[in-house]
Design a protein around this motif. Structure first.
Motif, short mmCIF file in Angstrom:
data_model
loop_
_atom_site.label_atom_id
_atom_site.label_comp_id
_atom_site.label_asym_id
_atom_site.label_seq_id
_atom_site.Cartn_x
_atom_site.Cartn_y
_atom_site.Cartn_z
N ARG A 1 0.86 -1.16 0.07
CA ARG A 1 0.09 0.13 -0.10
C ARG A 1 0.74 1.23 0.20
NH1 ARG A 1 -5.48 -1.19 1.00
NH2 ARG A 1 -5.93 -2.95 2.03
N PRO A 2 1.93 1.49 0.82
CA PRO A 2 2.67 2.39 0.76
C PRO A 2 3.48 2.88 -0.49
CG PRO A 2 3.33 1.34 2.84
CD PRO A 2 2.44 0.49 1.84
N TYR A 3 3.65 1.66 -0.99
CA TYR A 3 4.31 1.71 -2.23
C TYR A 3 3.36 2.42 -3.41
CZ TYR A 3 6.90 0.67 -6.91
OH TYR A 3 7.56 0.71 -8.03
N LEU A 4 2.27 1.92 -3.49
CA LEU A 4 1.12 2.47 -4.26
C LEU A 4 1.18 4.07 -4.33
CD1 LEU A 4 -1.94 -0.15 -4.08
CD2 LEU A 4 -0.47 0.62 -6.28
N SER A 5 1.10 4.35 -3.00
CA SER A 5 0.95 5.94 -2.81
C SER A 5 2.03 6.94 -3.13
CB SER A 5 0.64 6.09 -1.31
OG SER A 5 1.78 5.86 -0.80
N GLN A 6 3.26 5.98 -3.57
CA GLN A 6 4.57 6.63 -3.80
C GLN A 6 4.61 6.80 -5.34
OE1 GLN A 6 7.51 4.35 -2.08
NE2 GLN A 6 6.93 4.63 -0.06
#
Length: 1643
Positions: free
Chosen positions: A564-569
């Motif tokens: 999920r954090p990667y998606l937001s980056q």
């Protein structure tokens, strides 16, 4: 080029491969066709296949591939081509030509996986695989490749916006690489192997496209359904006004129709009256006719009855006439004067036939004859006589005749036959007439009545004709009326329908108002979902593809902490729902409810697993050690599921049939390798446009509905990457939370069955409600969407919608009510949760024990039974709180007992420690940091201890401990109060002492931490005390569980499994239990099979027979038949169902020496009651165990009771000592001996016999028998034999009867007691466990106790959950470390000694010089091997030589700091690691160099430095013998211990030698007194001063007050024995014998 692969089928063997290779070589060598032979890992069904491949690669020639005929055929086929080459066409050239062409035309491609050591081993066994091939190593796809491939596939996916395709490809690549990294951490922390491969990645992409397409379609369908529903609702309100106008018109029309119908009703009424009147008349006439008809019928009947009466007379008359004929009448007539009777007859005839009643007066014969003149006429007149009208006169006249007695046909017949006939006629005619006269009036009346009837009927017919005409007119009117009425009704119905439709429309719009709002919101949500669908499905696909095999922690970490954090980056963000729960998009509450009703556990992980299983496209492979997943699957698919196992008879046919029929197949109990035949099926390698799959050599039709589910009950399987790529691994291992809920249900169902039943019913009801609500919602939408344009006309449909809505409302209400009830039930159930939580914790602790030893396998099923019995056994209590406490205690102790009986003694404390720590952690009663210190014992390096009683290492630990808040300033306090701390540290049992000063109030765990730092050797005792304090004394008592108790738990499905140990025979318990229950060899219901070669068939037959008859079977040493164990597992599983209830199986096996060698199948271990048949540890347990071999009857059987009991108890103590002394290692016994209870029981029998046979106790005889035969029979080492004799001398002697004998310090021999008294005496009087009980010094246990405690804490640490993230460390690689070490050793090892040069130096080869030269020779052999092997390894590491197994072993030894086996074989005994060993080697070389430089004897000789110290000591004797000319065989060495150290000597002695480098173990040398004395605590091997060794005649040896002390090369003792030195002692030498005192050359 053609590509050829072998097709594996059932029974494919080397011969089949040879045939395939033969045809392949013919194709290449004879037909000259270029061909590729492709072989993968999966196709190597037998490692021997590689022998052929090795030959093919090495020379293209495989021995015996062709028969002689085939060789001739090949040669003849290539002969012409050989000639064309200009070569001589002999056999050799032709064959060479064929082989060369095979080399050119046949390309061999091997696809082998580098995972594990398989490829390495194969390369070593079959060198051509490496040497004759070009290795193309396929590495992991880099990030760029992953992105490129995924983007390429995504380009063809139309439903994704082009702008986000790049981001999706990046995310896909990131998911794959992040899973790889997590898998490394998973392996490091959990020891579980999870692999990803490019195939996994491609499957990930394919599943994404498939799910995206499916969900987009479903979303579109849902949206359309809702929009259609909304449209129908909106259109309904607009239709209402039109319907009202239509209704008004219908009402006017209805009014007109009503009027028309009323007019018709009046006309029809008049006509109906007419018809009614006429009908009434007709009815009257009809009644009259009926009466007349009745009268006529009666009269007719009467007439007929009367006529019937006359009929006989008429018949008789006729018969009489028939007798008359012309002849006899003529005869009658011819009578002249007939008799009176005849004439009377003729007269009577004449009277009767008188015309008109005129009776003739002349009735004479004559007149009669005239009448009969014409016979024919007379006869006719008779026949035609009017019998119904006879005149009255005639009748009167005839009466007299009839009254005449002779007027009788019979009488008259005597006179004349004709007259008789006439007589009869007359009589009967008269009779007829008389009757007829009575009938006639009646006939006339009948005639009149008949005439009346005819007239009445004619009148009735006329009336009926009139009525028919009237009815015809009425029918026409009625038809007209009915039509009018139908028109009116139709119009009325139309009006009612319109009114009803208006009503329904109003009801529908009002009733579905809430749905109107909700559906509108849902449509918006769906449209919103459509926007984020590509991102949501991306996360979901990653979840399904990659997370199945991970545990909860790793799933959450990857999903929420990584992806999920990667998606937001991402630069171009992928639209995704922020709070997306992957499960919500794949299933709903109704699905979950259905699964739970089918038996799926209710925890989150189980639901995730089920979701993955339902949605994955690769075949699911479920890892299910507790068999909860398989239970759900079998319930879910029911009878449609085909269940099979690999290797089961006909399993391939089962799969083939299912493949064609499209059924689901479950392959259960999968091992780590799968039958290669199933390869194409697992890989879904479809052929012929996806219509067929090959299984073996058979093409099977592939039905797309086919589903394959793979299942294993292995707890931690290691599946190869190929299989993991083909299947979706799903970890169904039960979770703590899930098991806790299940156990809570179990405990509540036993404690409060009413509550649990209510809960169960409620759960099912709630699940049912969820399913119903979903069905109703779907039904509602389905009805709306399937309705036609004007759906309001379909009344039933609208009413159905309304009913559905009402039902949904009712269900929703019930759901809310049920939720309230559920809260109340849960509150009541929660009181029992602590018991369930404790049980769940205990199961997971028990389950983790397999990490310690592979034999420790326990099934959830068996645990559940133990749990249930524990609940039943728990002490009752009216207080719920107390009852739960009792439950927890009972469950904990029952599980401990169940588990501990299957553990080795060395692991029981480990299990107890883990149990205690985990319970305390769960109860939050310990500090995690303190526990971490206790387990790890970190040490601050580079510190020097400021106090002499603590080592530098101990001080380093104290420094770390002082940095913790609770131990602040501990280091300063120790320095400041050194005296009190020294007293604590040097006390014999510091675990029982309080900490000094203000530290005495520390918690038990903090006390352990201090002990761990200062006295690690006492930690095992300290841990026992800790466990006793926290859990209770019953957990540390050493008494074993009675076999009979364990036996009660066994059954046909629960065998008993004995884990064997040397010196113990557990089967005696089985035999004795069998005797009690009537199972013996003599009764033929007790079968004992000792497994070995050929005994498998016997064992199978015994099992089958016993299962039917209910017998017992013992299978001994099953570890000897490794290949048969799988069959045994299946046999036991088969007999676990439907066997005789008394059937029992007992198995025994030795544990494997290493986990790698473990062969006992998991299924056997999990389902069995495991019992370790191992001697108990500790004197207390051993002494009880020894005494347990006897009974009160044994004690009373001898007539000399006192002597018998005393010696028996001493023997028990002796047995306990010799058995338990093993734990002290070589200091206890030089060799390990299998002393067993048989030795003790036989010794007691011998004792009984000798006491009964002798007046005096024969102590010497008894000691000899016990020490040299019973126990001594096991002993092979002379020093051990001496020890055994010494013990017996100390324990069995006359003083024992006088009460003056102590078996150990503080433990006097008990007096005369009963059996239980002895057990109680042991409990009360036996001192705490310590080496003193065995005659040893406390130092004896420091070494092994330190080692044991280190192992204990290391093992417990290994069992803790790991959180460390395994990263790619920047440290040197293994190969770099090995190379550096290798170079260092080669650089430092010196050149060989030049023996010829050394020999040239010496003038005389004295014994000492000979020893020196021998030592140089031995050193040369060793250094030569070191240099040779290291240089060979160096070349191997460079790739210039093929790595061999020897080189690999050398490499491992260097890396693990172990002395390589080839070096150790040529070297001297040593217990040191490689680093210390090499330094020692350099010192030895240095010592030799110094001695051989001028061959001058050193002032003191380092005795340790010799390969063969015996040769040097012999040289001492030889040189003295030569000098004094003494015989060598009559000499001995005298050893005098000096008071000086090595440095104080400057020159050697004139006679003998000075030696140094020796250490004493078990005692110490008192330099001042010059004697052996007690060792100092913790000084394990004090060094000896320089010793003076000289040779003397053997008869001059001083044997008084000396201890014959053995000298050993290492602390391993035994085979490292060197010599015996006599050392002076003031104590009894037996003390040092029992203390195991010896001199060691190295420590």
């Amino acid at each position: 080029m053609d590509v050829f692969q072998i097709t594996l089928r059932k029974g494919y063997q080397i011969q089949d491969l040879k045939m395939d290779l033969a045809s392949l070589c013919l194709k290449a060598g004879v037909k000259n066709l270029r061909t590729v032979f492709l072989m993968t890992d999966a196709q190597v069904a037998d490692e021997r296949f590689l022998v052929l491949i090795n030959d093919l690669l090495a020379s293209a020639e495989i021995p015996d591939l062709y028969s002689d005929d085939e060789v001739e055929n090949i040669i003849s086929n290539v002969r012409n081509e050989v000639k064309n080459q200009g070569l001589v066409d002999n056999r050799e050239n032709c064959w060479k030509f064929f082989i060369d062409r095979v080399r050119q035309q046949l390309k061999v491609t091997l696809c082998f996986s580098p995972v594990g050591n398989k490829l390495r081993v194969r390369s070593r066994k079959f060198p051509a695989i490496v040497n004759c091939s070009t290795i193309d190593w396929f590495h992991e796809w880099p990030q760029q490749a992953l992105e490129s491939v995924s983007l390429r596939f995504l380009q063809n996916t139309e439903s994704i916006k082009p702008t986000v395709k790049q981001s999706i490809s990046k995310f896909m690549a990131f998911v794959h690489t992040s899973v790889n990294q997590t898998s490394q951490s998973y392996l490091s922390n959990e020891q579980r192997y999870n692999y990803t491969t490019p195939k996994s990645f491609l499957e990930f992409i394919r599943l994404y496209q498939s799910l995206l397409h499916r969900h987009r379609k479903e979303l579109k369908c849902k949206t359309e359904r809702l929009e259609n529903g909304l449209l129908k609702l909106h259109s309904t309100s607009t239709q209402v006004d039109d319907l009202k106008a239509k209704l008004a018109a219908q009402e006017l029309e209805l009014k007109q129709k009503n009027e028309d119908a009323d007019k018709l009703i009046r006309v029809v009424g008049v006509e109906t009256d007419k018809v009614s009147r006429e009908k009434a008349m007709a009815d009257g006439e009809e009644q009259k006719v009926a009466l007349i008809m009745l009268e006529v019928k009666q009269k007719q009947k009467d007439c007929e009855e009367d006529l019937a009466k006359a009929e006989p007379a008429l018949t008789a008359a006729q018969a009489a006439l028939n007798t008359l004929n012309k002849t006899n009448l003529t005869e009658l007539k011819s009578f002249g004067s007939p008799p009176l009777a005849v004439s009377n007859v003729s007269a009577a005839v004449m009277v009767l036939m008188a015309p008109g009643g005129r009776v003739p007066k002349d009735r004479s014969w004559k007149a009669a004859k005239v009448t009969m003149a014409k016979v024919d006429g007379f006869l006719d007149s008779l026949i035609n006589f009017n019998k119904e009208n006879i005149h009255e006169n005639c009748l009167k006249a005839i009466r007299p005749y009839l009254q005449d007695p002779e007027f009788n046909p019979e009488f008259v017949a005597t006179k004349s036959y004709a007259a008789a006939g006439l007589c009869s006629w007359v009589i009967n005619i008269v009779r007829f007439y008389e009757v007829f006269c009575d009938v006639e009036p009646k006939r006339q009346a009948l005639s009149r009545a008949t005439a009346d009837l005819t007239a009445a009927q004619e009148k009735l017919a006329a009336i009926k004709a009139k009525i028919a005409h009237l009815n015809e007119n009425l029918a026409k009117l009625t038809a007209k009326f009915e039509k009018a009425t139908a028109d009116k009704l139709k119009c009325q119905q139309e009006a009612e329908v319109t009114a009803g439709t208006i009503s329904l429309a109003n009801r529908l719009v009002g009733g579905l108002a809430s749905e109107n709002v909700r559906w509108a919101e849902a449509v918006q949500n769906f449209k919103q979902q459509e926007q984020t669908l590509c991102g949501d499905i991306l996360l979901i696909t990653a979840f399904i593809s990659y997370l199945g095999f991970f545990t909860k922690k790793y799933r959450q970490s990857l999903m929420d902490g990584t992806w999920r954090p990667y998606l937001s980056q991402l630069k171009t963000p992928i639209p995704v729902t922020p709070t997306l729960d992957p499960l919500r998009m794949l299933m709903d509450d109704a699905d979950v409810a259905t699964w739970q009703n089918e038996g799926l556990p209710a925890d989150r992980i189980s639901i995730e697993n089920a979701t993955i299983l339902i949605n994955c496209e690769r075949w699911p492979l479920i890892v299910d050690p507790q068999l909860q997943g398989i239970k759900w699957i079998k319930n879910k698919y029911g009878e449609d599921l085909r269940v099979t196992q690999i290797g089961q008879k006909g399993y391939l046919q089962t799969i083939e049939h299912a493949l064609e029929a499209g059924d689901a197949v479950l392959i259960e109990n999968l091992e780590e390798s799968v039958d290669p035949v199933l390869g194409p099926l697992l890989g879904r390698e479809v052929i012929k446009k996806g219509r067929f799959i090959k299984i073996g050599d058979k093409e099977c039709e592939y039905n797309p509905k086919f589903r394959l589910i793979l299942h294993t009950k292995l707890a931690n399987p290691h599946y190869q990457p190929e299989l993991q790529a083909q299947a979706t691994l799903i970890n169904f291992t039960v979770t703590r939370d899930g098991l806790e809920d299940q156990l809570l249900a179990a405990v509540v169902s036993m404690e409060r069955p009413d509550l649990e039943q209510l809960k169960s019913d409620l759960t099912k009801q709630q699940n049912g409600f969820k399913i119903t609500l979903k069905t109703l919602e779907d039904s509602l939408l389905s009805c709306l969407s399937s309705a036609s344009g004007n759906f309001l006309e379909e009344t039933a449909l609208v009413e159905n919608l309304e009913i559905t809505k009402q039902t949904a409302a009712k269900v929703e209400k019930k759901v809310q009510e049920a939720k309230v009830t559920e809260v109340k039930i849960n509150e009541a159930r929660e009181h029992y949760r602590p018991a369930a939580a404790r049980a769940s914790l205990l199961y997971f602790i028990m389950s983790d024990l397999s990490k310690i030893h592979p034999m420790y396998r326990f099934s959830l099923k068996a645990f559940s039974i133990v749990f249930q019995k524990a609940v039943e056994r728990a002490a009752p209590n009216e207080s719920l709180r107390e009852r739960v406490a009792n439950l927890i205690d009972s469950i904990t102790f029952s599980v401990y007992q169940y588990t501990a009986r299957g553990l080795f003694e060395c692991d029981k404390l480990t299990y107890l420690a883990q149990l205690t720590f985990q319970i305390l952690l769960m109860n939050r009663e310990v500090n995690a940091a303190e526990l971490d210190f206790l387990l790890r014992s970190p040490v601050q390096t580079g510190t020097t201890s400021p106090v002499e009683f603590l080592s530098d290492q101990a001080w380093g630990a104290i420094k770390v401990l002082s940095s913790m808040e609770e131990f602040c300033n501990l280091d300063r306090d120790i320095e400041g109060s050194a005296k009190s701390w020294k007293k604590f540290v040097e006390s014999e049992c510091p675990e029982k002492e309080k900490l000094p000063q203000e530290w005495k109030n520390k918690t038990a765990l903090q006390h352990l931490c201090v002990m761990r730092a200062m006295r690690p050797d006492r930690m095992t005792y300290a841990m026992q005390n800790f466990v006793e304090e926290k859990l209770g004394s019953k957990y540390v008592v050493g008494r074993a569980l009675d076999f009979a108790t364990s036996f009660e738990e066994s059954g046909p499905a629960t065998p008993m499994f004995f884990i064997l140990s040397p010196g113990v025979d557990p089967l005696k318990d089985v035999e004795s239990q069998g005797k009690k229950l009537g199972y013996t060899f003599n009764n033929r219901n007790f079968h004992n099979v000792s497994l070995g070669q050929g005994q498998e068939v016997v064992a199978e037959a015994a099992l089958d027979f016993a299962a039917k008859k209910g017998h017992w079977v013992i299978l001994q040493n099953i570890h000897l038949v490794a290949k048969w164990l799988r069959t045994l597992e299946k046999k036991l599983e088969e007999h676990s169902k439907n066997s005789h209830p008394e059937f029992r199986v007992f198995m025994s096996a030795e544990p494997a020496p290493s986990p790698e060698g473990h062969i006992i199948p998991q299924g056997i271990l999990e389902n069995s009651i495991k019992i370790t048949s191992e001697p108990p540890t500790g004197m207390h347990a051993n002494l009880h165990k020894a005494l347990d071999n006897f009974t009160q009857d044994t004690l009373e059987m001898c007539s000399r009771e006192t002597e018998f009991k005393s010696i028996l108890f001493a023997l028990c103590y002796f047995h306990a000592v010799v058995a338990e002394r093993r734990k002290f290692g070589p200091q206890g016994w030089n060799c390990s001996y299998p002393f067993n209870t048989g030795d003790l029981t036989i010794s007691v029998n011998v004792l009984y016999n000798f006491l009964e046979a002798n007046a005096q106790v024969p102590y010497d005889d008894l000691r000899y028998l016990f020490g040299e035969i019973m126990y001594g029979g096991h002993i092979t080492d002379n020093w051990d034999r001496r020890l055994c004799r010494t013990y017996l001398r100390e324990f069995i002697r006359p003083e024992m009867l006088e009460g003056e004998l102590s078996l150990a310090p503080g433990f006097p021999l008990p007096g005369n007691m009963d059996y239980n008294g002895y057990h109680q005496y042991i409990d009360a009087e036996l001192p705490p466990e310590s080496p003193y009980l065995y005659g040893l010094h406390p130092n004896a246990e420091i070494g092994f106790l330190t080692q044991t405690s280190e192992k204990l804490f290391h093992t417990v640490l290994e069992l803790q959950p790991r959180d460390s993230q395994a990263g790619d460390g920047a440290g040197a690689t293994r190969e770099d470390k090995i190379k550096a070490l290798l170079e260092e050793i080669l650089e430092r090892v010196t050149d060989e000694f030049n023996i010829p040069e050394l020999m040239a130096k010496v003038e005389e080869r004295t014994p000492y010089i000979v020893v020196a030269l021998q030592e140089c020779g031995q050193m040369n052999i060793l250094t030569r091997e070191i240099q040779r092997s290291l240089r060979e390894l160096e070349l191997g590491l460079k790739g210039e030589l093929t790595m061999t197994s020897h080189m690999e072993n050398l490499q491992n030894a260097l890396y693990f700091d172990m002395v390589p086996e080839s070096w150790a074989r040529r070297a001297y005994p040593s217990t040191a690691g490689l680093a210390a060993w090499f330094l020692d080697l350099l010192n030895r070389i240095k010592e030799l160099e110094a001695w051989t430089s001028d061959f001058t004897m050193p002032s003191t000789v380092w005795l340790t430095g010799f390969f063969n110290p015996q040769s040097f000591l012999t040289a001492v004797m030889q040189s003295t013998a030569r000098k004094n000319e003494w015989p060598l065989d009559q000499m001995a060495l005298q050893c005098d211990v000096t008071k000086k150290n090595r440095e104080e000597f400057r020159s050697p002695p004139r006679v003998g030698v000075y030696v140094h480098g020796l250490f004493m173990e078990g005692a110490r040398w008192d330099t001042q007194a010059g004697i052996i004395t007690e060792a100092k605590l913790k000084d394990l091997t004090p060094p000896m001063p320089v010793m003076f060794i000289k040779a003397i005649p053997a008869d001059k040896q001083d044997c008084c007050s000396v201890y014959c002390c053995p000298v050993y090369k290492t602390s391993q003792r035994g085979p490292t024995y060197v010599w015996t030195f006599n050392l002076k002692t003031k104590e009894n030498p037996s003390k040092w014998v029992m203390a195991g005192v010896a001199l060691l050359l190295q420590i």
